[in-house]
Design a protein around this motif. Structure first.
Motif, PDB file in Angstrom:
ATOM      1  N   GLN A 437       0.815  -1.212   0.000  1.00 29.12           N
ATOM      2  CA  GLN A 437       0.000   0.000   0.000  1.00 29.12           C
ATOM      3  C   GLN A 437       0.852   1.266   0.000  1.00 29.12           C
ATOM      4  OE1 GLN A 437      -2.750  -0.272   3.324  1.00 29.12           O
ATOM      5  NE2 GLN A 437      -2.756  -2.477   3.157  1.00 29.12           N
ATOM      6  N   GLY A 438       2.189   1.075  -0.037  1.00 33.76           N
ATOM      7  CA  GLY A 438       3.065   2.239  -0.006  1.00 33.76           C
ATOM      8  C   GLY A 438       3.213   2.829   1.379  1.00 33.76           C
ATOM      9  N   LYS A 439       2.887   2.063   2.431  1.00 33.39           N
ATOM     10  CA  LYS A 439       2.950   2.568   3.794  1.00 33.39           C
ATOM     11  C   LYS A 439       4.137   1.948   4.529  1.00 33.39           C
ATOM     12  CE  LYS A 439      -1.013   4.802   3.561  1.00 33.39           C
ATOM     13  NZ  LYS A 439      -2.162   4.455   4.396  1.00 33.39           N
ATOM     14  N   SER A 440       4.746   2.747   5.423  1.00 33.27           N
ATOM     15  CA  SER A 440       5.792   2.237   6.315  1.00 33.27           C
ATOM     16  C   SER A 440       5.142   1.876   7.640  1.00 33.27           C
ATOM     17  CB  SER A 440       6.885   3.298   6.535  1.00 33.27           C
ATOM     18  OG  SER A 440       7.539   3.608   5.332  1.00 33.27           O
ATOM     19  N   THR A 441       4.960   0.604   7.887  1.00 39.39           N
ATOM     20  CA  THR A 441       4.293   0.187   9.111  1.00 39.39           C
ATOM     21  C   THR A 441       5.264   0.205  10.284  1.00 39.39           C
ATOM     22  OG1 THR A 441       4.773  -2.169   8.826  1.00 39.39           O
ATOM     23  CG2 THR A 441       2.779  -1.319   7.773  1.00 39.39           C
ATOM     24  N   GLU A 442       4.713   0.367  11.484  1.00 37.43           N
ATOM     25  CA  GLU A 442       5.563   0.378  12.668  1.00 37.43           C
ATOM     26  C   GLU A 442       6.267  -0.965  12.848  1.00 37.43           C
ATOM     27  OE1 GLU A 442       4.597   0.796  17.321  1.00 37.43           O
ATOM     28  OE2 GLU A 442       4.340   2.663  16.168  1.00 37.43           O
ATOM     29  N   ALA A 443       5.576  -2.056  12.511  1.00 39.23           N
ATOM     30  CA  ALA A 443       6.182  -3.382  12.653  1.00 39.23           C
ATOM     31  C   ALA A 443       7.424  -3.510  11.772  1.00 39.23           C
ATOM     32  CB  ALA A 443       5.164  -4.460  12.302  1.00 39.23           C
ATOM     33  N   ALA A 444       7.347  -3.013  10.541  1.00 41.44           N
ATOM     34  CA  ALA A 444       8.499  -3.090   9.636  1.00 41.44           C
ATOM     35  C   ALA A 444       9.651  -2.226  10.136  1.00 41.44           C
ATOM     36  CB  ALA A 444       8.084  -2.670   8.229  1.00 41.44           C
ATOM     37  N   LEU A 445       9.332  -1.079  10.730  1.00 39.51           N
ATOM     38  CA  LEU A 445      10.385  -0.197  11.238  1.00 39.51           C
ATOM     39  C   LEU A 445      11.043  -0.796  12.476  1.00 39.51           C
ATOM     40  CD1 LEU A 445       8.473   3.178  10.814  1.00 39.51           C
ATOM     41  CD2 LEU A 445      10.344   2.334   9.390  1.00 39.51           C
ATOM     42  N   VAL A 446      10.241  -1.365  13.365  1.00 41.28           N
ATOM     43  CA  VAL A 446      10.798  -1.986  14.568  1.00 41.28           C
ATOM     44  C   VAL A 446      11.701  -3.168  14.202  1.00 41.28           C
ATOM     45  CG1 VAL A 446      10.196  -3.302  16.647  1.00 41.28           C
ATOM     46  CG2 VAL A 446       8.947  -1.205  16.090  1.00 41.28           C
ATOM     47  N   ALA A 447      11.319  -3.906  13.130  1.00 36.92           N
ATOM     48  CA  ALA A 447      12.118  -5.062  12.711  1.00 36.92           C
ATOM     49  C   ALA A 447      13.531  -4.676  12.314  1.00 36.92           C
ATOM     50  CB  ALA A 447      11.423  -5.781  11.564  1.00 36.92           C
ATOM     51  N   LEU A 448      13.734  -3.415  11.935  1.00 35.09           N
ATOM     52  CA  LEU A 448      15.072  -2.959  11.550  1.00 35.09           C
ATOM     53  C   LEU A 448      16.043  -2.968  12.726  1.00 35.09           C
ATOM     54  CD1 LEU A 448      14.046   0.068   9.297  1.00 35.09           C
ATOM     55  CD2 LEU A 448      14.866  -2.167   8.526  1.00 35.09           C
ATOM     56  N   PHE A 449      15.503  -3.007  13.945  1.00 26.94           N
ATOM     57  CA  PHE A 449      16.357  -2.981  15.143  1.00 26.94           C
ATOM     58  C   PHE A 449      16.564  -4.383  15.726  1.00 26.94           C
ATOM     59  CE2 PHE A 449      14.545   1.213  14.692  1.00 26.94           C
ATOM     60  CZ  PHE A 449      15.613   2.046  14.943  1.00 26.94           C
ATOM     61  N   ASP A 450      16.151  -5.411  14.993  1.00 25.68           N
ATOM     62  CA  ASP A 450      16.374  -6.791  15.417  1.00 25.68           C
ATOM     63  C   ASP A 450      17.871  -7.005  15.638  1.00 25.68           C
ATOM     64  OD1 ASP A 450      16.747  -9.645  15.447  1.00 25.68           O
ATOM     65  OD2 ASP A 450      14.818  -9.867  14.440  1.00 25.68           O
ATOM     66  N   SER A 451      18.216  -7.662  16.739  1.00 25.65           N
ATOM     67  CA  SER A 451      19.632  -7.855  17.076  1.00 25.65           C
ATOM     68  C   SER A 451      20.359  -8.718  16.050  1.00 25.65           C
ATOM     69  CB  SER A 451      19.753  -8.505  18.462  1.00 25.65           C
ATOM     70  OG  SER A 451      19.121  -9.772  18.480  1.00 25.65           O
ATOM     71  N   ARG A 452      19.594  -9.442  15.224  1.00 23.02           N
ATOM     72  CA  ARG A 452      20.226 -10.277  14.196  1.00 23.02           C
ATOM     73  C   ARG A 452      20.638  -9.463  12.975  1.00 23.02           C
ATOM     74  NH1 ARG A 452      15.361 -14.411  13.737  1.00 23.02           N
ATOM     75  NH2 ARG A 452      14.333 -12.381  13.835  1.00 23.02           N
ATOM     76  N   ARG A 453      20.170  -8.221  12.898  1.00 25.79           N
ATOM     77  CA  ARG A 453      20.537  -7.374  11.756  1.00 25.79           C
ATOM     78  C   ARG A 453      21.896  -6.741  12.028  1.00 25.79           C
ATOM     79  NH1 ARG A 453      17.984  -4.008   7.795  1.00 25.79           N
ATOM     80  NH2 ARG A 453      19.123  -2.064   7.480  1.00 25.79           N
ATOM     81  N   PRO A 454      22.855  -6.901  11.132  1.00 22.89           N
ATOM     82  CA  PRO A 454      24.207  -6.385  11.403  1.00 22.89           C
ATOM     83  C   PRO A 454      24.299  -4.880  11.127  1.00 22.89           C
ATOM     84  CG  PRO A 454      24.146  -7.361   9.230  1.00 22.89           C
ATOM     85  CD  PRO A 454      22.779  -7.588   9.834  1.00 22.89           C
ATOM     86  N   PRO A 455      25.240  -4.177  11.749  1.00 23.63           N
ATOM     87  CA  PRO A 455      25.511  -2.787  11.362  1.00 23.63           C
ATOM     88  C   PRO A 455      25.981  -2.744   9.910  1.00 23.63           C
ATOM     89  CG  PRO A 455      26.587  -3.351  13.446  1.00 23.63           C
ATOM     90  CD  PRO A 455      26.104  -4.633  12.855  1.00 23.63           C
ATOM     91  N   LEU A 456      25.453  -1.818   9.146  1.00 24.13           N
ATOM     92  CA  LEU A 456      25.806  -1.803   7.726  1.00 24.13           C
ATOM     93  C   LEU A 456      25.729  -0.399   7.153  1.00 24.13           C
ATOM     94  CD1 LEU A 456      22.948  -1.507   5.892  1.00 24.13           C
ATOM     95  CD2 LEU A 456      22.606  -3.787   6.840  1.00 24.13           C
ATOM     96  N   ARG A 457      26.337  -0.224   5.994  1.00 19.50           N
ATOM     97  CA  ARG A 457      26.251   1.009   5.210  1.00 19.50           C
ATOM     98  C   ARG A 457      26.024   0.642   3.758  1.00 19.50           C
ATOM     99  NH1 ARG A 457      31.712   3.984   5.902  1.00 19.50           N
ATOM    100  NH2 ARG A 457      30.725   5.393   4.389  1.00 19.50           N
ATOM    101  N   VAL A 458      25.180   1.377   3.077  1.00 20.97           N
ATOM    102  CA  VAL A 458      24.957   1.172   1.646  1.00 20.97           C
ATOM    103  C   VAL A 458      25.960   2.034   0.895  1.00 20.97           C
ATOM    104  CG1 VAL A 458      23.322   1.352  -0.268  1.00 20.97           C
ATOM    105  CG2 VAL A 458      22.512   0.682   2.011  1.00 20.97           C
ATOM    106  N   LEU A 459      26.842   1.392   0.150  1.00 17.77           N
ATOM    107  CA  LEU A 459      27.887   2.109  -0.583  1.00 17.77           C
ATOM    108  C   LEU A 459      27.443   2.495  -1.986  1.00 17.77           C
ATOM    109  CD1 LEU A 459      30.916  -0.159   0.417  1.00 17.77           C
ATOM    110  CD2 LEU A 459      30.073   1.896   1.581  1.00 17.77           C
ATOM    111  N   GLU A 460      26.700   1.605  -2.644  1.00 19.20           N
ATOM    112  CA  GLU A 460      26.172   1.864  -3.978  1.00 19.20           C
ATOM    113  C   GLU A 460      24.762   1.294  -4.041  1.00 19.20           C
ATOM    114  OE1 GLU A 460      28.611   0.475  -7.207  1.00 19.20           O
ATOM    115  OE2 GLU A 460      30.449   0.642  -5.988  1.00 19.20           O
ATOM    116  N   HIS A 461      23.894   1.944  -4.828  1.00 20.39           N
ATOM    117  CA  HIS A 461      22.535   1.437  -4.968  1.00 20.39           C
ATOM    118  C   HIS A 461      21.928   1.936  -6.268  1.00 20.39           C
ATOM    119  CE1 HIS A 461      18.118   1.175  -3.451  1.00 20.39           C
ATOM    120  NE2 HIS A 461      18.476   0.091  -4.112  1.00 20.39           N
ATOM    121  N   THR A 462      21.591   1.007  -7.172  1.00 23.05           N
ATOM    122  CA  THR A 462      20.863   1.324  -8.395  1.00 23.05           C
ATOM    123  C   THR A 462      19.617   0.449  -8.438  1.00 23.05           C
ATOM    124  OG1 THR A 462      22.023  -0.332  -9.736  1.00 23.05           O
ATOM    125  CG2 THR A 462      23.035   1.860  -9.566  1.00 23.05           C
TER     126      THR A 462
END
Length: 566
Positions: A437-462
């Motif tokens: 629906q083009g919406k950013s849900t709170e559940a999806a945003l909270v999932a970004l802080f899951d401890s299994r997600r590593p620290p990262l940086r996006v260097l390139e993106h197309t």
């Protein structure tokens, strides 16, 4: 221009048998085809029994036939925006059956081949539909709709916008799902009643939009999430003469997206403001004036209640006022939206407005988009920030690192908020995660802080390639117990990272099919700095991944994905 026929009378009055209703893979689907499919679905509902049915289809033509078949069988349709296992389990307690492309062992209605039907007009008083809010800040809520609400709103859309699409033929293309009220109204019900053929599939990729526009005049039903990702590398100039109109709804259209549409598509989108509860409220087209006010739709009244917009409308179930959560200012020519009402949270015995904190973050020159979400950390709650950085923020992140940027944002907020409520965790993305629906849900945003997600940086993106720098701190839970004598990162974690990050960076099909050519060549130990290269090949449904470091290649392979099938 084709005769306009209300949904109540579409099948009972009918159109010529060869009248085009939809297009699928170059094939014209006629009104005779539509009537036959609707009759088969009507027979399926009547044979099954029960009153409430959940529909989930990929194909919009088949969805429309199943929808009309249900209504003519006297059934009420439940319209989930997604059909994940948790949603299916909840729906089982609410509906009498399921129809469409629904995974797993869920029993489905069986279409009745060769069925015929005598059509009579539908009652506008019939309880026709149950839709769900997006759940942007909580559990999605069910919203019932009578058929009369839908037909009145479709008539409003036709009165306002039919002339913009010009004489037929003008096909209706869409990036948004018909499983949401916006997509249902704009890409299904309005085209059916106004006699505009629609494309039976969605167009999630800009390349698909360009290809379809090359076939002739069309209108595009889109969302801000799609319009802000239009690449300037495609030949928009060669096809924009066929684009009769662009519509956008589901959230605010950013200034960047507006400028991209003006430049690439040659026009500003018609923005529609409303909600699942209220239906359409107002519209505007910012051809020149970026601060243009919202104009209410015919029959819609608005007023303010403590700075929040209240609505009375023929698109609502009764004549009462509906109170929204949107702050507004009334103007002689309409109204101006000022953002959502404050979302209040009690933190460290102090009340803090998450909405005010988001507005404060946007006032800095560091971030372009920001959401603040509550997180659980042990026995207490803390705040997390998900942000899309602006140019200054990106330079600071690249030159000084994430900890320095975190401190800069906390310092900026400290002038308005007490130290005890300042955010403690931060995630920086190329774009906010959005659902169909083009919406950013709170559940999806909270999932970004899951401890299994590593620290990262996006260097390139197309559009089809991304390169990321990934840290592997020893605190990652994947290292615990795997293996006791030597901590290493398991291969399943690499695959999980590749898939999850691929979904954040690209628009991937929902279904995992299989893996190919997967190899793990070197162990990954704690504190290894990895580079992850992701390549998305849409034509093959292939997400290729490769993990490397100074030591060489650690893991690689392909993940094949596809659409959910019945």
């Amino acid at each position: 221009m084709a005769e306009r026929i209300a949904i109540e009378h579409l099948l009972s009055r009918g159109r010529p048998a060869d009248f085009p209703v939809a297009f699928r893979e170059g094939q014209v689907l006629t009104f005779a085809d539509f009537e036959a499919r609707a009759a088969g679905w009507r027979a399926a509902y009547e044979r099954h029994g029960g009153h409430r049915f959940a529909l989930s289809f990929e194909d919009t033509f088949e969805f429309a036939a199943a929808l009309l078949g249900a209504w003519h069988a006297g059934r009420c349709v439940y319209l989930p925006s997604e059909i994940q296992p948790t949603t299916r389990e909840k729906l089982r307690g609410e509906v009498d059956g399921f129809a469409g492309q629904i995974p797993s062992s869920t029993p489905l209605l069986k279409f009745q081949e060769g069925a015929r039907a005598e059509w009579t007009p539908l009652s506008p008083e019939a309880q026709a539909l149950v839709v769900y809010t997006s759940g942007s800040s909580g559990e999605p809520a069910a919203i019932p709709k009578h058929l009369g609400q839908l037909t009145r709103e479709v008539a409003t859309l036709a009165d306002l916008f039919d002339d913009r699409l010009g004489p037929s033929p003008c096909r209706v293309l869409a990036t948004v799902s018909h499983q949401h009220i916006y997509g249902l109204l704009f890409r299904v019900l309005w085209p059916l009643t106004s006699g505009r053929p629609f494309l039976a599939r969605s167009l999630p990729y800009p390349e698909d939009i360009v290809a379809e526009l090359s076939h002739g005049p069309a209108a595009l039903i889109a969302s801000p999430a799609h319009l802000k990702r239009l690449p300037d590398t495609l030949d928009w100039a060669g096809v924009r003469g066929n684009l009769r109109s662009v519509f956008s709804s589901g959230g605010p259209l950013s200034t960047d997206a507006l400028h991209a549409c003006r430049g690439l598509l040659g026009q500003a989108p018609v923005e529609v403001y409303g909600s699942s509860e209220t239906g359409g409220i107002a519209w505007r087209q910012r051809t020149q004036d970026e601060a243009l006010s919202w104009r209410t739709m015919p029959g819609v009244e608005v007023r303010l209640t403590e700075d929040a917009l209240a609505v009375r409308s023929p698109h609502l179930p009764d004549g009462n006022w509906f109170q929204t959560e949107d702050r507004a200012r009334l103007l002689p020519e309409g109204f101006e939206l000022l953002g959502r009402m404050d979302r209040l949270l009690k933190l460290e015995e102090k009340r803090v407005s998450l909405s005010a904190m988001e507005r404060a973050l946007l006032e800095s020159d560091l971030v372009r988009e920001a959401r603040v979400v509550p997180l659980s950390e042990g026995n207490r709650s803390v705040l997390g920030v998900v942000a899309v950085l602006g140019p200054t923020g990106r330079h600071l992140h690249a030159d000084s690192g994430k900890p320095f940027l975190n401190r800069a944002l906390r310092k900026h907020l400290s002038s308005q908020f007490e130290p005890s409520v300042l955010p403690r965790r931060f995630r920086y993305l190329e774009a906010m995660p959005v659902n169909s629906q083009g919406k950013s849900t709170e559940a999806a945003l909270v999932a970004l802080f899951d401890s299994r997600r590593p620290p990262l940086r996006v260097l390139e993106h197309t559009a089809d390639r991304a390169v990321l720098s990934i840290e592997t701190p020893a605190s990652l839970p994947y290292f615990k117990g795997h293996f006791p004598e030597k901590a290493i990162l398991p291969g399943v974690a690499q695959i999980e990272w590749a898939l999850h990050l691929g979904r954040e960076l690209f628009t991937l099909p929902p279904e995992f099919l299989r893996m190919e050519a997967v190899k793990f060549q070197q162990l990954i130990v704690p504190e290894t700095l990895l580079t992850l290269e992701l390549t998305w090949t849409q034509a093959k449904g292939s997400l290729q991944f490769k993990f490397t470091s100074e030591a060489g290649t650690h893991g690689s392979g392909r993940i094949l994905l596809g659409e959910v099938r019945g």
